[in-house]
Design an enzyme around this catalytic site. Structure first.
Site, PDB file in Angstrom:
ATOM      1  CB  SER A 235      -0.903   0.005   1.241  1.00  0.00           C
ATOM      2  OG  SER A 235      -0.106   0.183   2.399  1.00  0.00           O
ATOM      3  CE  LYS A 236      -1.875   6.521  -3.016  1.00  0.00           C
ATOM      4  NZ  LYS A 236      -3.158   5.834  -3.166  1.00  0.00           N
ATOM      5  NE  ARG A 237      -0.161   0.134   5.863  1.00  0.00           N
ATOM      6  CZ  ARG A 237       0.333  -1.085   5.973  1.00  0.00           C
ATOM      7  NH1 ARG A 237       1.585  -1.281   6.282  1.00  0.00           N
ATOM      8  NH2 ARG A 237      -0.433  -2.143   5.770  1.00  0.00           N
ATOM      9  CG  HIS A 238       4.231  -1.312   2.444  1.00  0.00           C
ATOM     10  ND1 HIS A 238       2.961  -1.814   2.256  1.00  0.00           N
ATOM     11  CD2 HIS A 238       4.673  -1.840   3.612  1.00  0.00           C
ATOM     12  CE1 HIS A 238       2.660  -2.616   3.256  1.00  0.00           C
ATOM     13  NE2 HIS A 238       3.679  -2.646   4.091  1.00  0.00           N
ATOM     14  N   GLY A 239       5.450   2.922   0.570  1.00  0.00           N
ATOM     15  CA  GLY A 239       6.125   3.611  -0.527  1.00  0.00           C
ATOM     16  C   GLY A 239       5.774   2.949  -1.844  1.00  0.00           C
TER      17      GLY A 239
END
Length: 317
Positions: free
Chosen positions: A245-249
């Site tokens: 997801s976005k939080r993993h970059g």
């Protein structure tokens, strides 16, 4: 059913233009590109822009730009799914004529009432239309959808090159809508018609589409069309093992370009995300094309590892 193994290999990448080209999409495109290019085949691009509310020209441009930077060249013009809507509708009407589809006049309220009753009685909430076997003489002069007359008995077996044989009971599959009451085709129908018309022999895509394959096979069979070879690849997870997801970059590929990663290293790294050739980590495009095979794709999700990407980038530089 005719066999698809006679002609050239044809693969496709079919993104929805609702955002940038993310790392998972880039890897799917790469696998399709490697498979086709390594076998002297064709790699096609289709923009699945039927969802008019969410598709944007900017997103389409970003996807094309991302693929171009990655060096994944496609054959011919990119196909717009939306522009092919009249052809999709034509196939739905053909299915109506050959008895593999039917007109359903049920309203949204009637469908909801059916589902509520089914929930209350602990039955399957898959909608069973009373119009499936209705006499055309009883058809009202009212809006209708065209539904697939799905098989009710037995099972559909997806012979998948990555997942093995996946068996889905036909009682789990509904009479899905092919054409809406406003005459627009559904995504499920559009995908099958486009893949058939484009001559796609191998469908290599994320395993979130595995259930779709069982439903799409029924359309292939109804039309007497050859079924492509399926290869559903596990999704990419973050370093913590959770879905990317976005939080993993989970950035667009242009972000990696901006950070200075070379395209050759990105291709090398993405090829190793979920596919392996012995212990080889560092390799060229020519080696990847020669080695890439569906049998080398693992069944478990790959994990994003930025250290490995940095290491490979250093070697490619």
């Amino acid at each position: 059913m005719t066999d698809m193994s006679d002609g050239p290999v044809i693969t496709r990448f079919a993104p929805s233009p609702t955002g940038f080209l993310h790392i998972g999409g880039a890897r799917t495109a790469l696998f399709n590109w490697l498979y086709a290019r390594g076998r002297g085949g064709h790699f096609l691009l289709r923009i699945e822009d039927t969802d008019r509310a969410r598709s944007t020209p900017e997103a389409t441009a970003a996807i094309l730009k991302g693929l171009t930077w990655l060096g994944l060249d496609w054959d011919g013009e990119a196909v717009s799914q939306f522009e092919r809507a009249p052809r999709h509708a034509e196939v739905a009407r053909e299915m109506l004529a050959n008895g593999t589809a039917y007109k359903c006049f049920a309203t949204q309220d009637e469908i909801e009432a059916f589902r509520e009753a089914a929930r209350a009685e602990g039955r399957s909430t898959l909608y069973q239309s009373p119009w499936r076997d209705a006499d055309p003489a009883t058809h009202p002069d009212a809006p209708y959808v065209i539904r697939l007359k799905a098989l009710r008995e037995g099972a559909t077996v997806i012979g998948d090159k990555v997942q093995g044989d996946v068996k889905i009971g036909n009682d789990q599959l509904d009479d899905m809508v092919l054409l809406r009451s406003d005459g627009t085709p559904t995504y499920m129908l559009a995908v099958v018609v486009d893949d058939h018309d484009m001559g796609v022999t191998h469908v290599i895509r994320g395993d979130d589409h595995l259930n779709n394959a069982a439903r799409q096979m029924q359309i292939y069979h109804a039309m007497g069309w050859p079924v492509p070879v399926w290869a559903h690849i596990p999704l990419i997870h973050g370093p913590d093992g959770k879905k990317l997801s976005k939080r993993h970059g989970a950035l667009g590929v242009e972000e990696y370009q901006a950070m200075g990663y070379p395209a050759a290293a990105m291709r090398n790294y993405l090829a190793r995300l979920g596919w392996s050739h012995g212990d080889d980590e560092f390799f060229t495009d020519d080696q990847a094309k020669a080695w890439f095979a569906l049998e080398g794709i693992g069944r478990s999700p790959a994990r994003l590892d930025f250290k490995k990407l940095e290491n490979l980038s250093g070697r490619h530089l």
